[in-house]
Write a protein that holds these residues in place. Sequence first.
Motif, PDB file in Angstrom:
ATOM      1  N   SER A  67     -12.804 -23.209  -0.054  1.00 22.24           N
ATOM      2  CA  SER A  67     -13.412 -24.431  -0.605  1.00 22.24           C
ATOM      3  C   SER A  67     -13.164 -24.552  -2.104  1.00 22.24           C
ATOM      4  O   SER A  67     -14.064 -24.897  -2.878  1.00 22.24           O
ATOM      5  N   GLY A  68     -11.937 -24.241  -2.502  1.00 25.12           N
ATOM      6  CA  GLY A  68     -11.555 -24.385  -3.897  1.00 25.12           C
ATOM      7  C   GLY A  68     -11.883 -23.204  -4.777  1.00 25.12           C
ATOM      8  O   GLY A  68     -11.526 -23.196  -5.959  1.00 25.12           O
ATOM      9  N   ALA A  69     -12.550 -22.188  -4.224  1.00 30.54           N
ATOM     10  CA  ALA A  69     -12.878 -20.993  -5.000  1.00 30.54           C
ATOM     11  C   ALA A  69     -12.044 -19.818  -4.492  1.00 30.54           C
ATOM     12  O   ALA A  69     -11.816 -19.680  -3.286  1.00 30.54           O
ATOM     13  N   ASP A  70     -11.592 -18.979  -5.416  1.00 30.57           N
ATOM     14  CA  ASP A  70     -10.806 -17.815  -5.046  1.00 30.57           C
ATOM     15  C   ASP A  70     -11.709 -16.684  -4.571  1.00 30.57           C
ATOM     16  O   ASP A  70     -12.696 -16.329  -5.232  1.00 30.57           O
ATOM     17  N   LEU A  71     -11.364 -16.090  -3.422  1.00 33.09           N
ATOM     18  CA  LEU A  71     -12.041 -14.900  -2.919  1.00 33.09           C
ATOM     19  C   LEU A  71     -11.059 -13.739  -3.022  1.00 33.09           C
ATOM     20  O   LEU A  71     -10.122 -13.641  -2.228  1.00 33.09           O
ATOM     21  N   PRO A  72     -11.215 -12.853  -4.021  1.00 35.42           N
ATOM     22  CA  PRO A  72     -10.289 -11.725  -4.162  1.00 35.42           C
ATOM     23  C   PRO A  72     -10.371 -10.790  -2.952  1.00 35.42           C
ATOM     24  O   PRO A  72     -11.464 -10.463  -2.483  1.00 35.42           O
ATOM     25  N   VAL A  73      -9.206 -10.366  -2.454  1.00 32.84           N
ATOM     26  CA  VAL A  73      -9.163  -9.508  -1.269  1.00 32.84           C
ATOM     27  C   VAL A  73      -8.504  -8.168  -1.577  1.00 32.84           C
ATOM     28  O   VAL A  73      -8.989  -7.122  -1.144  1.00 32.84           O
ATOM     29  N   LEU A  74      -7.405  -8.182  -2.300  1.00 34.34           N
ATOM     30  CA  LEU A  74      -6.703  -6.959  -2.688  1.00 34.34           C
ATOM     31  C   LEU A  74      -6.561  -6.937  -4.205  1.00 34.34           C
ATOM     32  O   LEU A  74      -6.284  -7.965  -4.824  1.00 34.34           O
ATOM     33  N   ASP A  75      -6.739  -5.770  -4.798  1.00 37.98           N
ATOM     34  CA  ASP A  75      -6.729  -5.649  -6.256  1.00 37.98           C
ATOM     35  C   ASP A  75      -5.743  -4.579  -6.689  1.00 37.98           C
ATOM     36  O   ASP A  75      -6.045  -3.390  -6.652  1.00 37.98           O
ATOM     37  N   SER A  76      -4.532  -5.004  -7.028  1.00 38.05           N
ATOM     38  CA  SER A  76      -3.509  -4.137  -7.595  1.00 38.05           C
ATOM     39  C   SER A  76      -3.297  -2.867  -6.762  1.00 38.05           C
ATOM     40  O   SER A  76      -3.439  -1.739  -7.250  1.00 38.05           O
ATOM     41  N   VAL A  77      -2.944  -3.074  -5.503  1.00 32.18           N
ATOM     42  CA  VAL A  77      -2.737  -1.954  -4.574  1.00 32.18           C
ATOM     43  C   VAL A  77      -1.313  -1.416  -4.726  1.00 32.18           C
ATOM     44  O   VAL A  77      -0.345  -2.174  -4.687  1.00 32.18           O
ATOM     45  N   ASP A  78      -1.204  -0.104  -4.913  1.00 31.62           N
ATOM     46  CA  ASP A  78       0.078   0.597  -4.916  1.00 31.62           C
ATOM     47  C   ASP A  78       0.084   1.575  -3.755  1.00 31.62           C
ATOM     48  O   ASP A  78      -0.805   2.436  -3.654  1.00 31.62           O
ATOM     49  N   LEU A  79       1.086   1.457  -2.897  1.00 30.83           N
ATOM     50  CA  LEU A  79       1.162   2.331  -1.727  1.00 30.83           C
ATOM     51  C   LEU A  79       2.620   2.531  -1.355  1.00 30.83           C
ATOM     52  O   LEU A  79       3.380   1.579  -1.244  1.00 30.83           O
ATOM     53  N   LYS A  80       2.987   3.792  -1.163  1.00 27.09           N
ATOM     54  CA  LYS A  80       4.343   4.119  -0.718  1.00 27.09           C
ATOM     55  C   LYS A  80       4.251   4.813   0.636  1.00 27.09           C
ATOM     56  O   LYS A  80       3.537   5.809   0.771  1.00 27.09           O
ATOM     57  N   VAL A  81       4.957   4.279   1.616  1.00 27.77           N
ATOM     58  CA  VAL A  81       4.999   4.860   2.955  1.00 27.77           C
ATOM     59  C   VAL A  81       6.432   5.304   3.228  1.00 27.77           C
ATOM     60  O   VAL A  81       7.361   4.487   3.175  1.00 27.77           O
ATOM     61  N   GLU A  82       6.609   6.580   3.498  1.00 31.73           N
ATOM     62  CA  GLU A  82       7.943   7.118   3.715  1.00 31.73           C
ATOM     63  C   GLU A  82       8.458   6.734   5.104  1.00 31.73           C
ATOM     64  O   GLU A  82       7.673   6.543   6.043  1.00 31.73           O
ATOM     65  N   PRO A  83       9.778   6.625   5.270  1.00 26.32           N
ATOM     66  CA  PRO A  83      10.334   6.345   6.595  1.00 26.32           C
ATOM     67  C   PRO A  83       9.879   7.398   7.615  1.00 26.32           C
ATOM     68  O   PRO A  83       9.919   8.602   7.345  1.00 26.32           O
ATOM     69  N   GLY A  84       9.407   6.928   8.752  1.00 23.30           N
ATOM     70  CA  GLY A  84       8.976   7.828   9.805  1.00 23.30           C
ATOM     71  C   GLY A  84       7.577   8.369   9.657  1.00 23.30           C
ATOM     72  O   GLY A  84       7.105   9.116  10.519  1.00 23.30           O
ATOM     73  N   GLU A  85       6.866   7.977   8.614  1.00 19.80           N
ATOM     74  CA  GLU A  85       5.509   8.474   8.374  1.00 19.80           C
ATOM     75  C   GLU A  85       4.512   7.681   9.231  1.00 19.80           C
ATOM     76  O   GLU A  85       4.738   6.524   9.572  1.00 19.80           O
ATOM     77  N   PHE A  86       3.400   8.312   9.581  1.00 22.77           N
ATOM     78  CA  PHE A  86       2.296   7.657  10.279  1.00 22.77           C
ATOM     79  C   PHE A  86       1.108   7.677   9.330  1.00 22.77           C
ATOM     80  O   PHE A  86       0.532   8.722   9.056  1.00 22.77           O
ATOM     81  N   VAL A  87       0.743   6.503   8.803  1.00 25.81           N
ATOM     82  CA  VAL A  87      -0.309   6.379   7.801  1.00 25.81           C
ATOM     83  C   VAL A  87      -1.457   5.556   8.371  1.00 25.81           C
ATOM     84  O   VAL A  87      -1.226   4.507   8.986  1.00 25.81           O
ATOM     85  N   ALA A  88      -2.682   6.026   8.182  1.00 24.03           N
ATOM     86  CA  ALA A  88      -3.870   5.293   8.622  1.00 24.03           C
ATOM     87  C   ALA A  88      -4.606   4.742   7.409  1.00 24.03           C
ATOM     88  O   ALA A  88      -4.720   5.418   6.378  1.00 24.03           O
TER      89      ALA A  88
END
Length: 255
Positions: A22-43
């Motif tokens: 309704s015209g107002a911003d709802l922040p959801v994610l805040d400067s997320v840094d994440l590295k997932v390696e090939p073949g990794e299983f991350v929860a």
Amino acid sequence: MAASSHSIGIDVHAVSHHFDLSGADLPVLDSVDLKVEPGEFVALLGPSGCGKSTLLRLIAGLEPPAAGAILADGQPVMAPDPSRILVFQDPTLFPWLTVRKNVAAGLEARGVLARERHRIGQALALVGLERFADAYPHQLSGGMAQRASLARALVHDPSLLLLDEPLGKLDSLTRLALQDELVSLWQRTGFTALLVTHDVEEALLLASRVIVFSDRPARIKAEFAVDKPYPRHRDDTELVHLRREILQALGLSLS
């Protein structure tokens, strides 16, 4: 089905996101840094509504982040791609199609059904639904429907499987069985897996790394390596200790 030709590595760089309500911003994610390696299983764990599922949608390419960048194997994620498949909590099968035709639907939409038709049987075999290929969704149990949903994802031979609480609505016994099957599928096919769950034990049984998010807007609060061979057991003393640490990171405690 042959293993994925390669697994995708994911780099999330300073990603922030918000929704317009309704015209107002709802922040959801805040400067997320994440590295997932090939073949990794991350929860990914965190409070309900903190932004975990939103992060999966951004990685899938369903919408662009408001700020920051997401890279798949070093290339910017700009749109959905069959190498990155998102599996939801609800199977969302087409009720008027058989299991076989549900699994084929994505191939047909991509215009590759004639060339890739052999993958349908392979995907059904991977999830143990060969005998139910001609059944309709209303004839399936909850666990079978979720297997069909997994087959619909696996038919594309994805390099990255994004799992948004895929076992969240199943009964406990079915959930336990499918947890084992997910690990087996991951080990056999070689895809990278990113799982959103609210179940700490599930995260510890499946993942090689557990990421804990804060309340919305989500930031990464902590991460835990789970250096245990498979199959894992709930009563393993190291897993019990990790469970306690994760619950504390989530702001919970055991009396």
